[in-house]
Design a protein around this motif. Structure first.
Motif, PDB file in Angstrom:
ATOM      1  N   HIS A   1       0.703  -1.345  -0.087  1.00  0.00           N
ATOM      2  CA  HIS A   1      -0.110   0.063   0.017  1.00  0.00           C
ATOM      3  C   HIS A   1       0.785   1.287  -0.015  1.00  0.00           C
TER       4      HIS A   1
ATOM      5  N   ARG B   1       2.789   4.246  -1.164  1.00  0.00           N
ATOM      6  CA  ARG B   1       2.277   5.343  -2.454  1.00  0.00           C
ATOM      7  C   ARG B   1       3.418   5.553  -3.350  1.00  0.00           C
TER       8      ARG B   1
ATOM      9  N   GLU C   1      -0.643   9.771  -7.382  1.00  0.00           N
ATOM     10  CA  GLU C   1      -0.008   8.759  -6.380  1.00  0.00           C
ATOM     11  C   GLU C   1      -0.656   7.340  -6.638  1.00  0.00           C
TER      12      GLU C   1
ATOM     13  N   PRO D   1      -0.838   3.373  -5.531  1.00  0.00           N
ATOM     14  CA  PRO D   1      -0.228   2.287  -4.242  1.00  0.00           C
ATOM     15  C   PRO D   1       0.524   1.373  -5.160  1.00  0.00           C
TER      16      PRO D   1
END
Lengths: 186, 211
Positions: B29, B31, B62, B64
């Protein structure tokens, strides 16, 4: 491995005791013990020696290396040498603890011996850490663990192995194509 | 002493993630600054900064890691991923100067994991990144080892503070080695203790069984 397991292995070491009872030879899977005669020294494993001692049926004779002069020599050697010197016994730490805790009245200068063994242990652990560090920083692939005892290896085993695993993975990153083949399957 | 009743799956660290590792799930997760290289029709509602129906080519956003990895393709350029700051030339010089002073937890906290994952996006700097990761690990190893093997019975939060998640796992390993040895030396190992498995086991209620 748990330190108590290492201690268990150390209890197979042989010590001399002087029993104060008489008993015929006893036949065990690990070998025959005895016969026991009052006043005559006999070789038994540590676990039996401690058991008899706790029931006050014998006197334990300390092993040869468990002697202030000899241990002082070992300590000096250990401090002088860069590499590991042969330990006084492969289970010196465990035996010292077992014998001194249960039979300190049979061992002359028990306190001094305890301090000396602790000194030797500390010196060796410091060396072990130093060599582990140079092992990592030079990215060596193999190491010789001569003269190290099981207890010493056991204290850093999990840490060192995990670090080496991480280092191996980070190093295999540098070879392109090692992991990319699979990664394209998304 | 601090053994757990289950075996946590360790992070994969390298380019392959471990599917069941909690650390790797959190890592996915992270970014990444990226840029779209083609038009994404009718996905404009995902991008709150513009009102258009589509995501335009060249939009900076951005993404992930899991999404960027999925969209990234070498042949058909869909998105391009930029290197996060810590892996760029400037920071790499800092790491090569003295890796021990950097607060990797703040920079990461998955510095090594994310760095290895960045190698998926063919950047010309890949070899340098891999080299920097390895050198950083080696440079910080001594400190991790010493602090984990010397801190007996004291507050370790200050020592752990600046460590990367990977190093924290190692730190805990070192601590457990030290603690079990000290416990043995003090004679605590000869006392019988309840196994962690039994301790964590709670009796199931009759109602649960019947339901």
């Amino acid at each position: 491995m748990d330190p108590s397991e290492v201690e268990f292995l150390a209890e197979k070491e042989v010590v001399k005791i002087i029993p104060n009872f008489s008993l015929d030879k006893i036949y065990l899977i690990g070998g025959d013990l005895g016969p026991f005669n009052p006043g005559l020294p006999v070789d038994v494993p540590v676990w039996l020696a401690l058991n008899l001692k706790q029931r006050q049926k014998c006197r334990i004779l300390p092993p040869e290396w468990m002697d202030v002069d000899k241990l002082e020599d070992v300590r000096e050697m250990e401090r002088k040498e860069e590499s590991f010197t042969p330990p006084p016994s492969p289970y010196y730490m465990e035996l010292t603890k077992l014998l001194l805790n249960h039979a300190s009245d049979n061992i002359p200068k028990a306190d001094e011996i305890r301090t000396l063994v602790k000194d030797i242990w500390d010196t060796r652990i410091a060396k072990l850490r130093l060599s582990a560090d140079s092992f990592i920083s030079q990215q060596e692939a193999h190491a010789k663990l001569d003269n190290l005892t099981l207890m010493e290896i056991n204290t850093t085993r999990s840490f060192l192995l995990d670090s080496l695993n991480c280092m191996f993975k980070l190093r295999s990153n540098m070879q392109p194509g090692s992991g990319t083949g699979k990664a394209l399957d998304y | 002493m601090d053994s757990q009743s289950y075996l946590p799956v360790p992070p994969g660290v390298g380019m392959e993630e471990n599917f069941l590792s909690l650390d790797d799930i959190l890592l996915s997760h992270e970014r990444l600054p990226s840029r779209t290289e083609c038009l994404f029709p009718r996905l404009g509602y995902l991008e709150k900064t513009s009102d258009s129906q589509d995501i335009m080519e060249g939009t900076k956003m951005e993404l992930p890691l899991w999404l960027a990895k999925g969209l990234y393709e070498r042949k058909r350029r869909v998105v391009s991923v930029e290197l996060p700051k810590v892996y760029r030339e400037g920071w790499r010089t800092v790491f090569s100067a003295d890796p021990t002073v950097v607060d990797l937890h703040k920079m990461g906290p998955y510095y090594y994991g994310l760095g290895s994952q960045m190698l998926h996006f063919d950047s010309p700097e890949n070899p340098e990144i891999a080299q920097a990761l390895l050198q950083t690990f080696i440079g910080r190893f001594r400190r991790t080892m010493d602090s984990s093997q010397n801190a007996y019975n004291e507050d370790t939060s200050a020592l752990v503070d600046r460590l990367d998640c990977l190093e924290r796992v190692l730190f805990r390993m070192g601590q457990s080695g030290l603690n079990s040895f000290q416990g043995w030396e003090k004679g605590r190992a000869s006392h019988l203790t309840t196994s962690a498995l039994v301790l964590n086991y709670r009796k199931r209620k009759m109602a649960d069984l019947q339901a």
